[in-house]
Design an enzyme around this catalytic site. Structure first.
Site, short mmCIF file in Angstrom:
data_model
loop_
_atom_site.label_atom_id
_atom_site.label_comp_id
_atom_site.label_asym_id
_atom_site.label_seq_id
_atom_site.Cartn_x
_atom_site.Cartn_y
_atom_site.Cartn_z
N HIS A 14 0.95 -1.15 0.06
CA HIS A 14 -0.09 -0.12 0.02
C HIS A 14 0.93 1.25 -0.25
O HIS A 14 1.50 1.56 0.96
CB HIS A 14 -0.81 -0.17 1.25
N HIS A 16 1.46 5.30 -1.77
CA HIS A 16 1.25 6.52 -2.57
C HIS A 16 2.45 7.06 -3.18
O HIS A 16 3.32 7.46 -2.39
CB HIS A 16 0.81 7.68 -1.76
N LEU A 17 2.71 6.98 -4.52
CA LEU A 17 3.86 7.44 -5.08
C LEU A 17 3.52 8.95 -5.67
O LEU A 17 4.61 9.78 -6.21
CB LEU A 17 4.30 6.68 -6.24
N ARG A 18 2.32 9.28 -5.70
CA ARG A 18 2.05 10.69 -6.49
C ARG A 18 2.51 10.72 -7.81
O ARG A 18 2.57 9.68 -8.55
CB ARG A 18 2.69 11.91 -5.68
N ASN A 42 -4.94 7.20 -6.28
CA ASN A 42 -5.63 8.50 -5.95
C ASN A 42 -4.95 9.62 -6.47
O ASN A 42 -4.63 10.55 -5.65
CB ASN A 42 -5.86 8.52 -4.52
N LYS A 100 -9.31 -0.39 -6.10
CA LYS A 100 -9.43 0.26 -4.87
C LYS A 100 -10.53 1.13 -4.86
O LYS A 100 -10.85 2.10 -5.42
CB LYS A 100 -8.16 1.19 -4.81
N HIS A 137 -10.52 1.29 1.27
CA HIS A 137 -10.39 2.25 2.31
C HIS A 137 -11.58 1.92 3.26
O HIS A 137 -12.72 2.46 2.91
CB HIS A 137 -10.04 3.57 2.20
N HIS A 175 -4.89 -0.70 5.44
CA HIS A 175 -4.56 0.35 6.47
C HIS A 175 -5.41 0.22 7.95
O HIS A 175 -6.11 1.09 8.30
CB HIS A 175 -4.09 1.64 6.22
N LEU A 220 -5.44 9.21 7.78
CA LEU A 220 -6.41 8.38 7.86
C LEU A 220 -6.73 7.17 7.45
O LEU A 220 -5.79 6.77 6.52
CB LEU A 220 -7.64 9.12 6.78
N ASP A 248 1.23 2.83 3.60
CA ASP A 248 0.38 3.82 3.35
C ASP A 248 1.29 5.26 3.36
O ASP A 248 0.88 6.18 3.76
CB ASP A 248 -0.62 3.89 4.40
N HIS A 252 3.00 14.45 1.63
CA HIS A 252 2.17 15.84 1.44
C HIS A 252 3.29 16.89 1.76
O HIS A 252 4.03 16.77 2.62
CB HIS A 252 0.92 16.13 2.20
N ALA A 264 -4.37 14.76 5.32
CA ALA A 264 -3.99 13.48 5.96
C ALA A 264 -3.05 12.91 5.27
O ALA A 264 -3.23 12.63 3.97
CB ALA A 264 -5.34 12.83 5.88
N1 LIG Z 1 -3.69 7.66 4.47
C1 LIG Z 1 -3.78 9.04 4.47
O1 LIG Z 1 -3.94 9.88 5.24
N2 LIG Z 1 -3.61 9.59 3.13
C2 LIG Z 1 -3.60 9.00 1.84
C3 LIG Z 1 -5.08 8.40 1.53
C4 LIG Z 1 -5.48 7.13 1.97
O2 LIG Z 1 -4.66 6.12 2.17
O3 LIG Z 1 -6.26 7.02 2.55
C5 LIG Z 1 -3.18 10.07 0.84
O4 LIG Z 1 -3.26 9.72 -0.22
O5 LIG Z 1 -2.64 11.40 1.22
ZN LIG Z 2 -3.34 5.10 1.50
ZN LIG Z 3 -6.94 5.02 2.61
#
Ligand SMILES: NC(=O)N[C@@H](CC(=O)O)C(=O)O
Ligand SMILES: [Zn+2]
Ligand SMILES: [Zn+2]
Length: 345
Positions: A14, A16-18, A42, A100, A137, A175, A220, A248, A252, A264
């Site tokens: 899990h 997030h690479l943006r 996302n 997802k 999620h 998560h 989150l 996760d 940011h 978040a």
């Molecule tokens: N976990 C988070 O708080 N943020 C994640 C989104 C997610 O995994 O719910 C994100 O993309 O910033």
């Molecule tokens: Zn996530």
């Molecule tokens: Zn999530």
């Protein structure tokens, strides 16, 4: 003698690479520790088709550090427009490994998510038929539900009814943060598994207010009470094959978290394995880290386990105050503090 721990090369299930320059900044941290990662869809706009996933995958491959064999495992963002035909294309692509669910309004970039599962039932039925995992999620977005109860409410309102309707659907409860979620997963069939983040194993909700408000501990689902943290530690160290590593890591820019309405997401990719080692060591269960990090995930996703190993060394180092993040900076988990474990060079 310095203590070391050598395990089979792990994966992050899990992440997030943006995108763009932001991705180029954070990808090396993940590629250093992990052979593969399930890449969250996302983005804005979301990665909602196989075609968009192919293009995103190409950008990730192009951004890899020289010599890296890191493999991104792509996912599709579930929208009301996702058709059974697109699920078939996803399965046939060989590079899309899951779909997802973002309940609309539940988390970062979830605006394009679904309000309910009825509209997308034909796509979910096709996923159950083809064995394509559904990543969830697991929080209700209902503002009437207390933010600390949204995961438990999701189990009753969405997860349990979904599995009653589609008992063979392969689901990863992403998560997880509560005793209720850990118990639900343990009590469900082999088709239900969960990822657990480092922050939910190491911190409870007091960390949000430690001497003042702590935006870099905000993610989150939000951190929960100590009772829940303990339940998660027990679950991942229990020997159950249903739980696997998913950081996760969600970077940011510093100014978007240190704000009147902060985003978040916690960034942990810089030291993911060190965090997990700390949590497993505190539970006296370092011997169970390898299955959690390197075996349970590929087994669930029906992918081969990795070859090769990584070695962790118990050798204290200090996490930097920030890392570059495109034109900005990201403040990592434990910024400016010491960590006991590090990855061997
Ligand atoms: N976990 C988070 O708080 N943020 C994640 C989104 C997610 O995994 O719910 C994100 O993309 O910033
Ligand atoms: Zn996530
Ligand atoms: Zn999530």
């Amino acid at each position: 003698m310095t203590q070391t721990l050598t395990i089979t090369r792990p994966d992050d299930w899990h992440l997030h690479l943006r995108d763009g320059a932001l991705m180029a900044s954070v990808l090396p941290h993940t590629a250093r520790e992990f052979a593969r990662a399930i890449v969250m869809p996302n983005l804005k706009p979301p990665v909602s088709t196989v075609e968009l996933a192919a293009a995103y995958r190409g950008r990730i491959l192009a951004a890899r550090p020289t010599g890296s064999d890191f493999e991104p495992l792509m996912t599709l963002y579930l929208t009301d427009a996702l058709t059974p035909a697109e699920i078939v294309r996803a399965k046939e692509s060989g590079f899309v490994h899951a779909v997802k669910l973002y309940p609309a309004g539940a988390t970062t970039n979830s605006e394009a998510g679904v309000a309910g599962l009825d509209v997308v039932m034909p796509a979910l039925e096709k996923m159950a038929e083809l064995g394509l995992p559904f990543l969830v999620h697991g929080e209700v977005a209902d503002p009437a539900v207390d933010v600390f109860d949204r995961e438990a409410a999701f189990i009753e309102r969405v997860m349990a009814p979904l599995l009653q309707r589609l008992p063979t659907l392969r689901v990863v409860f992403e998560h997880i943060t509560t005793r209720q979620a850990a118990e639900f997963v343990l009590g469900a069939g082999d088709n239900v598994a969960a990822t657990v983040t480092p922050q939910h194993l190491l911190l409870n909700r007091n960390a949000l207010f430690q001497g003042g408000i702590r935006p870099h501990h905000y993610c989150l689902p939000v951190l929960k009470r100590e009772e829940h943290r303990r339940a998660l530690v027990n679950a991942v160290t229990s020997g159950s094959r249903k739980f696997f590593l998913g950081t996760d890591s969600a970077p940011h820019a510093q100014h978007t978290k240190e704000a009147a309405c902060g985003c978040a997401g916690i960034y942990s990719a810089h030291a993911a394995l060190a965090f997990y080692a700390e949590a497993f060591e505190a539970a006296g269960a370092l011997g169970r880290l390898e299955a959690f990090a390197s075996f349970n995930g590929p087994d669930f996703y029906r992918l081969p386990r990795n070859r090769g190993t990584v070695t962790l060394v118990k050798d204290s180092w200090t996490v930097p105050a920030a890392y570059p993040f495109g034109e900005h900076q990201v403040v990592p988990l434990r910024a400016g503090e010491a960590l006991a474990w590090r990855l061997a060079d």
